[in-house]
Design a protein around this motif. Structure first.
Motif, PDB file in Angstrom:
ATOM      1  N   ALA A   1       2.385  -5.881   8.208  1.00  0.00           N
ATOM      2  CA  ALA A   1       4.349  -6.528   7.562  1.00  0.00           C
ATOM      3  C   ALA A   1       4.397  -4.773   6.615  1.00  0.00           C
ATOM      4  O   ALA A   1       5.463  -4.619   6.221  1.00  0.00           O
ATOM      5  CB  ALA A   1       4.175  -7.996   6.342  1.00  0.00           C
ATOM      6  N   CYS A   2       3.110  -4.121   6.405  1.00  0.00           N
ATOM      7  CA  CYS A   2       3.549  -3.319   5.320  1.00  0.00           C
ATOM      8  C   CYS A   2       4.110  -2.417   6.497  1.00  0.00           C
ATOM      9  O   CYS A   2       4.834  -1.755   6.212  1.00  0.00           O
ATOM     10  CB  CYS A   2       1.959  -2.621   5.305  1.00  0.00           C
ATOM     11  N   TRP A   3       3.510  -1.819   7.145  1.00  0.00           N
ATOM     12  CA  TRP A   3       3.636  -1.225   8.430  1.00  0.00           C
ATOM     13  C   TRP A   3       4.973  -1.024   8.618  1.00  0.00           C
ATOM     14  O   TRP A   3       6.199  -0.716   9.158  1.00  0.00           O
ATOM     15  CB  TRP A   3       2.897  -0.825   9.914  1.00  0.00           C
ATOM     16  N   GLY A   4       5.597  -2.021   8.449  1.00  0.00           N
ATOM     17  CA  GLY A   4       7.169  -2.937   9.742  1.00  0.00           C
ATOM     18  C   GLY A   4       7.942  -2.003   8.391  1.00  0.00           C
ATOM     19  O   GLY A   4       8.977  -1.631   8.382  1.00  0.00           O
ATOM     20  N   ALA A   5       7.427  -2.112   7.395  1.00  0.00           N
ATOM     21  CA  ALA A   5       8.380  -1.729   5.626  1.00  0.00           C
ATOM     22  C   ALA A   5       8.707  -0.693   6.024  1.00  0.00           C
ATOM     23  O   ALA A   5       9.869   0.157   5.941  1.00  0.00           O
ATOM     24  CB  ALA A   5       8.016  -2.547   4.621  1.00  0.00           C
ATOM     25  N   VAL A   6       7.218   0.485   6.496  1.00  0.00           N
ATOM     26  CA  VAL A   6       7.220   1.662   5.506  1.00  0.00           C
ATOM     27  C   VAL A   6       8.146   2.492   7.099  1.00  0.00           C
ATOM     28  O   VAL A   6       8.834   3.336   6.993  1.00  0.00           O
ATOM     29  CB  VAL A   6       6.060   1.734   6.367  1.00  0.00           C
ATOM     30  N   ARG A   7       8.043   1.105   8.146  1.00  0.00           N
ATOM     31  CA  ARG A   7       9.030   2.384   9.589  1.00  0.00           C
ATOM     32  C   ARG A   7      10.312   1.608   9.094  1.00  0.00           C
ATOM     33  O   ARG A   7      11.217   2.636  10.089  1.00  0.00           O
ATOM     34  CB  ARG A   7       8.640   1.643  10.345  1.00  0.00           C
ATOM     35  N   GLU A   8      10.879   1.065   8.442  1.00  0.00           N
ATOM     36  CA  GLU A   8      12.447   0.693   8.227  1.00  0.00           C
ATOM     37  C   GLU A   8      12.815   1.980   7.422  1.00  0.00           C
ATOM     38  O   GLU A   8      14.158   2.165   8.243  1.00  0.00           O
ATOM     39  CB  GLU A   8      12.495  -0.656   7.468  1.00  0.00           C
ATOM     40  N   HIS A   9      12.363   2.741   7.021  1.00  0.00           N
ATOM     41  CA  HIS A   9      12.700   3.381   5.413  1.00  0.00           C
ATOM     42  C   HIS A   9      11.821   4.933   6.303  1.00  0.00           C
ATOM     43  O   HIS A   9      12.767   5.785   5.982  1.00  0.00           O
ATOM     44  CB  HIS A   9      11.700   3.194   4.512  1.00  0.00           C
ATOM     45  N   PHE A  10      11.391   5.283   6.889  1.00  0.00           N
ATOM     46  CA  PHE A  10      10.338   6.690   6.949  1.00  0.00           C
ATOM     47  C   PHE A  10       9.836   7.051   8.454  1.00  0.00           C
ATOM     48  O   PHE A  10       9.801   6.283   9.214  1.00  0.00           O
ATOM     49  CB  PHE A  10       8.681   6.290   6.554  1.00  0.00           C
ATOM     50  N   SER A  11      10.184   7.683   9.456  1.00  0.00           N
ATOM     51  CA  SER A  11      10.334   8.491  10.623  1.00  0.00           C
ATOM     52  C   SER A  11       8.751   8.640  10.643  1.00  0.00           C
ATOM     53  O   SER A  11       8.162   8.325   9.829  1.00  0.00           O
ATOM     54  CB  SER A  11      11.676   9.980  10.536  1.00  0.00           C
TER      55      SER A  11
ATOM     56  N   ALA B   1       4.036   0.570  -1.523  1.00  0.00           N
ATOM     57  CA  ALA B   1       3.150  -1.061  -1.099  1.00  0.00           C
ATOM     58  C   ALA B   1       1.611   0.014  -0.018  1.00  0.00           C
ATOM     59  O   ALA B   1       0.776  -0.382  -0.250  1.00  0.00           O
ATOM     60  CB  ALA B   1       3.484  -1.692  -0.532  1.00  0.00           C
ATOM     61  N   LEU B   2       2.436   0.533   1.290  1.00  0.00           N
ATOM     62  CA  LEU B   2       1.553   1.328   1.804  1.00  0.00           C
ATOM     63  C   LEU B   2       0.359   2.445   0.925  1.00  0.00           C
ATOM     64  O   LEU B   2      -0.690   2.007   1.830  1.00  0.00           O
ATOM     65  CB  LEU B   2       2.216   2.623   2.942  1.00  0.00           C
TER      66      LEU B   2
ATOM     67  N   GLU C   1       4.992  -1.147 -12.618  1.00  0.00           N
ATOM     68  CA  GLU C   1       5.681  -2.768 -12.344  1.00  0.00           C
ATOM     69  C   GLU C   1       6.360  -2.719 -10.649  1.00  0.00           C
ATOM     70  O   GLU C   1       7.719  -2.543 -10.551  1.00  0.00           O
ATOM     71  CB  GLU C   1       6.353  -3.219 -13.383  1.00  0.00           C
ATOM     72  N   TRP C   2       6.479  -1.423 -10.063  1.00  0.00           N
ATOM     73  CA  TRP C   2       7.154  -0.355  -9.118  1.00  0.00           C
ATOM     74  C   TRP C   2       7.565  -2.200  -7.693  1.00  0.00           C
ATOM     75  O   TRP C   2       8.452  -1.635  -7.020  1.00  0.00           O
ATOM     76  CB  TRP C   2       6.285   0.368  -8.069  1.00  0.00           C
ATOM     77  N   ALA C   3       6.599  -3.161  -7.501  1.00  0.00           N
ATOM     78  CA  ALA C   3       7.052  -3.634  -6.770  1.00  0.00           C
ATOM     79  C   ALA C   3       8.205  -4.558  -6.904  1.00  0.00           C
ATOM     80  O   ALA C   3       8.846  -4.894  -6.166  1.00  0.00           O
ATOM     81  CB  ALA C   3       5.602  -4.835  -6.415  1.00  0.00           C
ATOM     82  N   THR C   4       8.516  -5.215  -8.660  1.00  0.00           N
ATOM     83  CA  THR C   4       9.746  -5.544  -9.171  1.00  0.00           C
ATOM     84  C   THR C   4      10.726  -4.528  -9.898  1.00  0.00           C
ATOM     85  O   THR C   4      11.519  -5.535  -9.895  1.00  0.00           O
ATOM     86  CB  THR C   4       8.975  -6.986  -9.969  1.00  0.00           C
ATOM     87  N   SER C   5      10.177  -3.643 -10.038  1.00  0.00           N
ATOM     88  CA  SER C   5      11.322  -2.796 -11.269  1.00  0.00           C
ATOM     89  C   SER C   5      12.349  -2.589 -10.351  1.00  0.00           C
ATOM     90  O   SER C   5      12.323  -2.125  -9.102  1.00  0.00           O
ATOM     91  CB  SER C   5      10.106  -1.927 -11.813  1.00  0.00           C
ATOM     92  N   PRO C   6      13.424  -2.600 -10.903  1.00  0.00           N
ATOM     93  CA  PRO C   6      14.662  -2.412 -10.203  1.00  0.00           C
ATOM     94  C   PRO C   6      15.072  -0.968 -10.647  1.00  0.00           C
ATOM     95  O   PRO C   6      15.982   0.088  -9.582  1.00  0.00           O
ATOM     96  CB  PRO C   6      15.763  -2.756 -11.346  1.00  0.00           C
ATOM     97  N   GLU C   7      13.878  -0.199 -10.912  1.00  0.00           N
ATOM     98  CA  GLU C   7      13.563   1.715 -11.241  1.00  0.00           C
ATOM     99  C   GLU C   7      13.532   2.389  -9.492  1.00  0.00           C
ATOM    100  O   GLU C   7      13.830   2.977  -8.975  1.00  0.00           O
ATOM    101  CB  GLU C   7      12.564   2.089 -11.583  1.00  0.00           C
ATOM    102  N   PHE C   8      13.020   1.477  -8.851  1.00  0.00           N
ATOM    103  CA  PHE C   8      12.655   2.076  -7.316  1.00  0.00           C
ATOM    104  C   PHE C   8      13.276   1.037  -6.259  1.00  0.00           C
ATOM    105  O   PHE C   8      13.193  -0.378  -6.412  1.00  0.00           O
ATOM    106  CB  PHE C   8      10.879   1.855  -7.592  1.00  0.00           C
ATOM    107  N   SER C   9      13.797   2.047  -5.058  1.00  0.00           N
ATOM    108  CA  SER C   9      14.190   1.668  -3.774  1.00  0.00           C
ATOM    109  C   SER C   9      13.548   1.005  -3.402  1.00  0.00           C
ATOM    110  O   SER C   9      12.048   1.133  -3.277  1.00  0.00           O
ATOM    111  CB  SER C   9      15.187   3.420  -3.394  1.00  0.00           C
ATOM    112  N   GLU C  10      14.033   0.025  -2.200  1.00  0.00           N
ATOM    113  CA  GLU C  10      13.284  -0.217  -0.950  1.00  0.00           C
ATOM    114  C   GLU C  10      11.562   0.159  -0.270  1.00  0.00           C
ATOM    115  O   GLU C  10      11.290   0.478   0.099  1.00  0.00           O
ATOM    116  CB  GLU C  10      14.349  -1.680   0.010  1.00  0.00           C
ATOM    117  N   ARG C  11      12.459   1.825  -0.452  1.00  0.00           N
ATOM    118  CA  ARG C  11      12.222   2.430   0.098  1.00  0.00           C
ATOM    119  C   ARG C  11      11.078   3.836  -0.331  1.00  0.00           C
ATOM    120  O   ARG C  11       9.945   3.523   0.298  1.00  0.00           O
ATOM    121  CB  ARG C  11      13.035   4.367   0.650  1.00  0.00           C
ATOM    122  N   GLU C  12      10.747   3.193  -1.656  1.00  0.00           N
ATOM    123  CA  GLU C  12       9.681   3.868  -2.766  1.00  0.00           C
ATOM    124  C   GLU C  12       8.972   2.795  -2.491  1.00  0.00           C
ATOM    125  O   GLU C  12       8.231   2.843  -2.914  1.00  0.00           O
ATOM    126  CB  GLU C  12      10.729   4.022  -4.106  1.00  0.00           C
ATOM    127  N   ARG C  13       9.615   1.373  -2.489  1.00  0.00           N
ATOM    128  CA  ARG C  13       8.263   0.656  -3.033  1.00  0.00           C
ATOM    129  C   ARG C  13       7.185   0.076  -1.261  1.00  0.00           C
ATOM    130  O   ARG C  13       6.767  -0.149  -1.040  1.00  0.00           O
ATOM    131  CB  ARG C  13       9.438  -1.052  -3.003  1.00  0.00           C
TER     132      ARG C  13
END
Length: 88
Positions: A46-56, A31-32, A15-27
């Motif tokens: 959109a997936c790449w955009g989210a990834v690039r917000e959190h990862f170099s 997702a990637l 349930e990684w997409a909705t679980s509070p156990e996971f940070s936005e970075r982990e999500r």
């Protein structure tokens, strides 16, 4: 758990997409990963955009490599009927 990941987080992995156990970075990473390994999905802008917000960029390359390598290792082991090594 040996790596220090809480049991509650491991239990919530499906349930990684909705679980509070996971940070936005982990999500973003999960997702990637999901988009890469599932044949019925594409890695969207959109997936790449989210990834690039959190990862170099080097981290993105490493993440994609790790996902690809694990996929390769799984297929390789299947082809040669190699027994599991105790990692799940």
């Amino acid at each position: 758990m040996k790596a220090g990941i809480p049991e509650t987080k491991l239990a919530a992995l499906s349930e990684w997409a909705t679980s509070p156990e996971f940070s936005e970075r982990e999500r973003a990473a999960l997702a990637l990963t999901t988009a890469i390994v599932r044949d019925d999905l594409e890695v969207t802008d959109a997936c790449w955009g989210a990834v690039r917000e959190h990862f170099s960029e080097p981290e993105v390359v490493e993440l994609v490599f790790a996902v690809g390598y694990q996929g390769f290792a799984s297929k390789f082991a299947k082809a040669f009927q190699l027994a599991p090594q105790g990692f799940t």
